[in-house]
Each structure stands twice: as C-alpha cells, then as structure tokens.
Design an enzyme around this catalytic site. Structure first.
Site, PDB file in Angstrom:
ATOM      1  N   GLY A 117      50.123  23.767  15.279  1.00 18.62           N
ATOM      2  CA  GLY A 117      50.282  25.082  15.660  1.00 18.62           C
ATOM      3  C   GLY A 117      51.559  25.511  15.780  1.00 18.62           C
ATOM      4  O   GLY A 117      52.555  24.775  15.089  1.00 18.62           O
ATOM      5  N   LYS A 121      43.842  17.815  13.689  1.00 21.65           N
ATOM      6  CA  LYS A 121      42.649  17.341  13.549  1.00 21.65           C
ATOM      7  C   LYS A 121      42.144  17.750  12.204  1.00 21.65           C
ATOM      8  O   LYS A 121      41.081  16.969  11.694  1.00 21.65           O
ATOM      9  CB  LYS A 121      42.079  18.055  14.804  1.00 21.65           C
ATOM     10  CG  LYS A 121      40.616  17.283  15.094  1.00 21.65           C
ATOM     11  CD  LYS A 121      39.623  18.158  16.037  1.00 21.65           C
ATOM     12  CE  LYS A 121      40.111  18.036  17.596  1.00 21.65           C
ATOM     13  NZ  LYS A 121      39.226  18.373  18.531  1.00 21.65           N
ATOM     14  N   ALA A 169      46.200  34.131  16.350  1.00 24.53           N
ATOM     15  CA  ALA A 169      46.782  34.924  17.100  1.00 24.53           C
ATOM     16  C   ALA A 169      47.043  36.353  16.415  1.00 24.53           C
ATOM     17  O   ALA A 169      47.538  36.471  15.475  1.00 24.53           O
ATOM     18  CB  ALA A 169      48.177  34.450  17.713  1.00 24.53           C
ATOM     19  N   GLY A 206      50.594  39.746  18.790  1.00 22.66           N
ATOM     20  CA  GLY A 206      51.981  39.555  18.392  1.00 22.66           C
ATOM     21  C   GLY A 206      52.713  38.898  19.520  1.00 22.66           C
ATOM     22  O   GLY A 206      52.220  38.163  20.020  1.00 22.66           O
ATOM     23  N   GLU A 254      51.316  45.852  25.110  1.00 23.80           N
ATOM     24  CA  GLU A 254      50.097  45.308  25.648  1.00 23.80           C
ATOM     25  C   GLU A 254      49.989  45.426  27.102  1.00 23.80           C
ATOM     26  O   GLU A 254      51.127  45.823  27.850  1.00 23.80           O
ATOM     27  CB  GLU A 254      50.002  43.780  24.961  1.00 23.80           C
ATOM     28  CG  GLU A 254      49.835  43.928  23.576  1.00 23.80           C
ATOM     29  CD  GLU A 254      49.524  42.593  23.014  1.00 23.80           C
ATOM     30  OE1 GLU A 254      49.884  41.618  23.614  1.00 23.80           O
ATOM     31  OE2 GLU A 254      49.098  42.393  21.876  1.00 23.80           O
ATOM     32  N   ASP A 309      41.830  17.571  23.530  1.00 21.78           N
ATOM     33  CA  ASP A 309      41.937  16.115  23.359  1.00 21.78           C
ATOM     34  C   ASP A 309      43.305  15.574  24.021  1.00 21.78           C
ATOM     35  O   ASP A 309      43.501  14.513  24.458  1.00 21.78           O
ATOM     36  CB  ASP A 309      41.733  15.482  22.063  1.00 21.78           C
ATOM     37  CG  ASP A 309      40.434  16.073  21.513  1.00 21.78           C
ATOM     38  OD1 ASP A 309      39.407  15.803  22.073  1.00 21.78           O
ATOM     39  OD2 ASP A 309      40.508  16.577  20.355  1.00 21.78           O
ATOM     40  N   HIS A 361      39.574  36.583  28.095  1.00 26.46           N
ATOM     41  CA  HIS A 361      39.803  37.953  27.366  1.00 26.46           C
ATOM     42  C   HIS A 361      38.733  38.862  27.688  1.00 26.46           C
ATOM     43  O   HIS A 361      37.665  38.422  27.440  1.00 26.46           O
ATOM     44  CB  HIS A 361      40.090  37.495  25.974  1.00 26.46           C
ATOM     45  CG  HIS A 361      40.748  38.473  25.339  1.00 26.46           C
ATOM     46  ND1 HIS A 361      40.445  39.956  25.324  1.00 26.46           N
ATOM     47  CD2 HIS A 361      42.249  38.592  24.743  1.00 26.46           C
ATOM     48  CE1 HIS A 361      41.201  40.648  24.552  1.00 26.46           C
ATOM     49  NE2 HIS A 361      42.372  39.923  24.336  1.00 26.46           N
ATOM     50  N   ARG A 382      44.868  41.322  32.243  1.00 25.95           N
ATOM     51  CA  ARG A 382      43.432  41.000  31.836  1.00 25.95           C
ATOM     52  C   ARG A 382      42.696  40.528  32.535  1.00 25.95           C
ATOM     53  O   ARG A 382      41.382  40.974  32.637  1.00 25.95           O
ATOM     54  CB  ARG A 382      43.826  39.683  30.710  1.00 25.95           C
ATOM     55  CG  ARG A 382      44.596  40.119  29.349  1.00 25.95           C
ATOM     56  CD  ARG A 382      44.515  38.947  28.371  1.00 25.95           C
ATOM     57  NE  ARG A 382      45.071  39.697  27.234  1.00 25.95           N
ATOM     58  CZ  ARG A 382      45.599  38.820  26.299  1.00 25.95           C
ATOM     59  NH1 ARG A 382      45.662  37.530  26.577  1.00 25.95           N
ATOM     60  NH2 ARG A 382      46.182  39.525  25.191  1.00 25.95           N
ATOM     61  N   HIS A 419      39.502  32.653  26.999  1.00 26.99           N
ATOM     62  CA  HIS A 419      40.707  32.822  25.936  1.00 26.99           C
ATOM     63  C   HIS A 419      41.878  31.902  25.854  1.00 26.99           C
ATOM     64  O   HIS A 419      42.311  31.556  24.872  1.00 26.99           O
ATOM     65  CB  HIS A 419      41.242  34.334  26.133  1.00 26.99           C
ATOM     66  CG  HIS A 419      42.120  34.702  24.948  1.00 26.99           C
ATOM     67  ND1 HIS A 419      41.907  34.481  23.822  1.00 26.99           N
ATOM     68  CD2 HIS A 419      43.435  35.439  25.201  1.00 26.99           C
ATOM     69  CE1 HIS A 419      42.975  35.178  22.846  1.00 26.99           C
ATOM     70  NE2 HIS A 419      43.869  35.459  23.793  1.00 26.99           N
ATOM     71  N   ARG A 448      48.634  34.754  32.533  1.00 26.51           N
ATOM     72  CA  ARG A 448      49.676  35.021  31.494  1.00 26.51           C
ATOM     73  C   ARG A 448      49.788  36.290  31.063  1.00 26.51           C
ATOM     74  O   ARG A 448      48.721  37.227  30.894  1.00 26.51           O
ATOM     75  CB  ARG A 448      49.261  34.422  30.318  1.00 26.51           C
ATOM     76  CG  ARG A 448      50.000  34.372  28.885  1.00 26.51           C
ATOM     77  CD  ARG A 448      49.233  33.824  27.737  1.00 26.51           C
ATOM     78  NE  ARG A 448      48.137  34.646  27.416  1.00 26.51           N
ATOM     79  CZ  ARG A 448      47.603  34.670  26.288  1.00 26.51           C
ATOM     80  NH1 ARG A 448      48.460  34.622  25.062  1.00 26.51           N
ATOM     81  NH2 ARG A 448      46.584  35.440  25.855  1.00 26.51           N
TER      82      ARG A 448
END
Ligand code: FAD
Length: 512
Positions: A26, A47, A58, A61, A126, A221, A242, A290, A351, A386
């Site tokens: 990622g 994986k 995502a 942004g 946001e 993992d 979320h 959130r 989320h 977050r």
C-alpha cells in the site's frame, strides 16, 4: 501465547536474503521502499496483487497544509481535537510539519492531484477540519492514483523487487532482534527470508467485523505476527467506524464507502422521513468528527427501527456529481441509485484502526529491526480518533522516516546460524475456517462495535480466548488457518483494551 503460527512440520523449500523486507504494497510500503537508499536490496511482499489494499480504495484524499491561509499549527489543533487529547503531540507535529514536504515529493513524482480552474491544487474539507486542506486525485480515486504512480516508479528501481501473491506468516528473531521471516506462496510452499530490517505495512484489520470498508486481505496478519514476536501495542480499543458505508440488503465482504467529502460538498444526513437529525448534536452537524456522526446515525437507526439512514446530495447538478465523485456516482448508479435524484442509503461500518503496533517517531517497534508503518502502526498521531484523511499522510511521513532510519543505521549484519527455531509439531487441525471467521466477526460486531458494554465485552473475551486456544492447539498449512488465527489474536487484544478503558473517549464508547 503461541510464538509462531507455523509448527515443526513446516519444512521451507526455499530461502532468500534481502537487506530490507517490506510486507505490504500500500502507500506506506511503497513510499518506504522509494525512500530507501538505492544501495539497499529491498523486497516488497503483498498478499495478493497491488490493486487490493486499503490504499487503493482511499477516496477522499490526503490532509495536508498547502494553502496560504492555512498553517501546520491549525492542522495540529484539528488533529489533537479529533484525537480527544490522546494523541502523541510530538508525532502530530512530525506529521503536520513534515507532511507538506512529502506531498511536494508526490507532486514531483507526478501523482495527478486535481487542480481547480486556476490551475492550483483543488482543496476540499472533511469532518473535523477547519480549513480546506484535503488534496484529491482522479476526483475520488486518490488512493488508486497514488498507488499506481508510486508502484510504477518503484518498478523502475533496480533495488526494489515485488513479490505479490505471497503470504507473510511469521517474524523470526534471535538474540540480535529480527533475523528474518517466513512466507508462503499460493501453492503452500514455505520460504525462509533472511533480513535484519523488516518493515510491516500490512494495513487494516477490517475482517475482524461483519461489515467493513476494508478488502478481504485486511486480516491484520502483520499485527498478529508482531504480537506473537513480542512487539508492544497501543490504542487497540480505538477503532473508527465510518458513519456512511453504502447500505446493502445483502451481506458483502467489503462495504462500499460513501466518502466524507460527499458531506463536505453539502450532502445532508436524513432519516426515512427526510428529516435532518445531526443538527443540534454538534456544531459541525453532518461534518462533526466521525465517531459522533456514527453514533448519531446508530442512535437514529435505533430510534426509528430502520436498518439505515440517507445522504441527500440531490441539490447538486448531476454533471457536477459525476465529475467530482465518479467512483461513488457510478457504483451507486450500478445499484440503481442516481445520487443526483435519489437519497443514498448508508449505515455505520468498520473503517479504520487507530491503534496498532506501538512505534517511535522513526517507526521503530519494541523489537530490534522491526518497523511498522501505516495503518498497522500506532505512531501516536491519531490518539482516540483519526482526523479524516490524516492516514495517508501518516503512511507517507512515517514510511519515509522508517526508510531514513534504515538508511542511516544499516549495516549488512549477516544472520548467523539456523533461521528456523526448533519447533514441535502440533496436531492437525481440521475445521470449517470460513464458518469460524464468520463466528469471530459476529462476536466482534455484536459486542465491540459503535457502542460497547462491560457485559458484552466480557462475553466476547471469553469466547474469543476459547477460539485462540483452539487454533493454538493445532496446525493447518491452509492460509485460512493463518488468517483466522490473526483475526482471533487481534480480537482478543481489542476486547482487552476496550475492557481496560472504562471511560468513553474518542471512537471508544462505553454504555456501561
Ligand atoms: C474505502 C476506504 C477509503 C479510505 N479513504 C481514505 C482517505 O480518503 N484518506 C485517507 O487518508 N485515508 C483513507 N483511508 C484509509 C487509508 O486508505 C489507509 O489507512 C491507508 O491507505 C493504509 O495504507 P497501508 O499502506 O498502511 O496499508 P494498505 O494500503 O491496506 O496495504 C496493506 C498491504 O499489506 C499487504 N498484506 C497484508 N497482510 C499480508 C500478509 N499476510 N502477507 C503479505 N502481504 C500482506 C496487503 O496485500 C497490502 O498490499 C480509506 C480506507 C478505506 C478502506
């Protein structure tokens, strides 16, 4: 606690050796790899393929200060408020002060951030942000565009090797810290990999719950292997739900996300009667942090007895919506919802994991040679919750810092002796791993979701410990065994932390 998922029956057929190993392709893993010195041979394991990760999905942004009327200090304050005072201030300063430099690097790498009509970076807002500072690419495909660019550049580098469809199982250690890892391929062939620098960028833990925005690979993992290897954890009770997963009458392995930026662009939350219900619950109403929106929706669903609520963005012209939110517009349309005309049905879903493997400001964990970056790490940036779109920035800043630490500290310390410890064989374990995963998910969704109680958590802990014991007593070389073991180990850590923290704070809400 089981130290290794493998047992004595495992006989690796292959062996490899790299200066640095990164598990996860990622944004955290890719950006870390790109910041390594070209003289270091690095292998990036994934994986599945590169397009299956949280990063790829995502939408909204990356939060970062780029506007003249914005300031890292304001970004700092918004982050601290969202984190309910539990953030590590040094980590937040590092994030907001150094973030602009990493975004400048992404721009130089040609990540195609969207521009406004004046050719400047287009910035949106946001939940929890007091300034427009969210950069986006491809409209609502920020993660995909970023991963594609970083992966392309990494593929051109001679020192970076990609090995996808390879499952990371265990961390190997000796008296000097990390000595390597165990991976296996799709045919179940095991391999020992020697390295003194292992960076875990294994992403989220969404599969712990019945409904999550994370893909099926998000079984935590890396987190579970780090727990087994003795790494410290932090903030495992802090899980972001979320507020607006797309509600579907059928159970899906991954819930489609209706990004916060839809509300940022004026989308209103309404119940089936078309009434707004967030007004009066928080000064920012639909754009409140959130956890507050998630609980607002959860309570509204409880009050009305409905399985979902709605987002109304029908006041925007269809052309505008299709341009600004192409992924959401098209996915909804595919399901018969025209977001320019219809309300979008939504409900809270798992989320994001705020907690994780505890790291310092250079992504170092308690185990020498073991680093953790991105969602699997707890850098201290997020505290109890977050701030929207801070996570990709965290992947960049701390992914780079891990690389800088490795570049500075690297010495080609050869691993000595036998990599694999002497292990006994455990009895063969045959069970329906798919059904077991569903049971784990049900226990966690019923007891450790948006609202938690002492009784529910205690029940969950009892049942989850039994599952860990059952899995630890046997062995199966099937990947499904490893994944269920990861999910059960992580679940125990989440429940224990949730029980230990009696007060409600941030995303962790205790009714009793
Ligand atoms: C739908 C959605 C929307 C989001 N929107 C935003 C947003 O707008 N802004 C924002 O800042 N954040 C957003 N996030 C969160 C953000 O995308 C993630 O926190 C971040 O991208 C995580 O990146 P990562 O590199 O840590 O992990 P990931 O991108 O999840 O990558 C994990 C990698 O680890 C690999 N891996 C895992 N386990 C193993 C194993 N056993 N063996 C080998 N490889 C393994 C996977 O294959 C994958 O390559 C969103 C998340 C989701 C799900």
């Amino acid at each position: 606690m089981l130290r290794y998922a493998i047992d004595g029956s495992v006989k690796p057929e292959r062996h490899s050796n790299y200066d640095v190993v990164i598990v996860g392709a990622g944004i955290a893993g890719l950006y870390c790899a790109l910041n390594l010195s070209p003289s270091l041979q690095c292998c990036v394991f994934a994986k599945e393929t590169i397009d299956i990760s949280n990063s790829w999905l995502a939408q909204g942004g990356i939060a970062v200060v780029t506007a003249p009327d914005d300031d890292p200090e304001l970004h700092f304050k918004d982050t601290i408020v969202a984190g309910a005072g539990l953030c590590d201030e040094a980590a937040v300063h590092t994030l907001v002060d150094e973030g602009p430099r990493d975004i400048a690097a992404l721009i130089r790498m040609n990540v195609p951030f969207d521009l406004n009509e004046y050719g400047e970076l287009d910035r949106t807002r946001e939940g929890g942000h007091h300034k427009n500072r969210i950069l986006h690419a491809g409209g609502d495909a920020t993660g995909r565009e970023t991963v594609k660019t970083l992966a392309y550049i990494a593929s051109q580098r001679d020192n970076i090797i990609f090995r996808d469809n390879t499952f990371f199982v265990d961390i190997l250690t000796d008296e000097n810290g990390v000595s390597g890892l165990i991976v296996k391929d799709d045919d179940g062939v095991y391999e020992t990999v020697a390295t003194r620098h292992l960076v875990l960028c294994t992403g989220g833990i969404g599969q712990v719950f019945e409904s999550s925005t994370n893909p099926a690979v998000a079984t935590g993992d890396g987190l579970a292997a780090a727990i087994r290897a003795g790494a410290e954890l932090r903030g495992m009770e802090f899980i972001q739900f979320h507020p607006t997963g797309l509600w579907s009458p059928d159970r899906e392995s991954r819930a489609f996300l209706i990004s916060e930026s839809v509300r940022g662009e004026g989308g209103l939350l309404k119940n089936a009667q078309g009434e707004r219900f967030m007004v009066g619950k928080h000064e920012l109403a639909e754009l409140a942090p959130r956890d507050i929106v998630a609980r607002g929706i959860y309570n509204e669903m409880k009050r009305t007895g409905e399985s979902h609520v709605y987002i109304d963005i029908t006041h925007e012209p269809e052309e505008e919506l299709a341009h600004r939110f192409p992924t959401i517009y098209n996915e909804c349309l595919r399901r018969g919802i025209n977001i320019a005309k219809d309300f979008i049905p939504v409900c809270p879903v798992h989320h994001y994991m705020m907690g994780g493997i505890k790291t310092d400001l250079y992504a170092r964990t308690a185990v020498k040679g073991l680093y953790a970056c991105g969602e699997t790490a707890s850098t201290g940036v997020h505290g109890a919750n977050r701030l929207a779109s801070n996570s990709m920035l965290e992947c960049l800043v701390f992914g780079r810092r891990a690389a800088e630490d490795i570049n500075a500290a690297f010495s080609p310390a050869a691993t000595s002796g036998e990599l694999l410890p002497a292990l006994t064989a455990r009895p063969a374990l045959e069970t329906d791993f798919k059904a077991l995963r569903a049971r784990i998910q049900h226990i966690m969704s019923a007891n450790c979701f948006v609202i938690r109680t002492k009784e529910g958590l205690e029940t969950a802990l009892r049942e989850m410990r039994q599952i860990v014991d059952m899995l630890s007593a046997g062995f199966n070389s099937d990947k499904a065994y490893d994944e269920d073991l990861s999910l059960a180990i992580i679940s125990v850590a989440i429940i224990e932390s949730s029980l230990a923290r009696r007060e409600s704070i941030g995303a962790h809400y205790r009714e009793s």
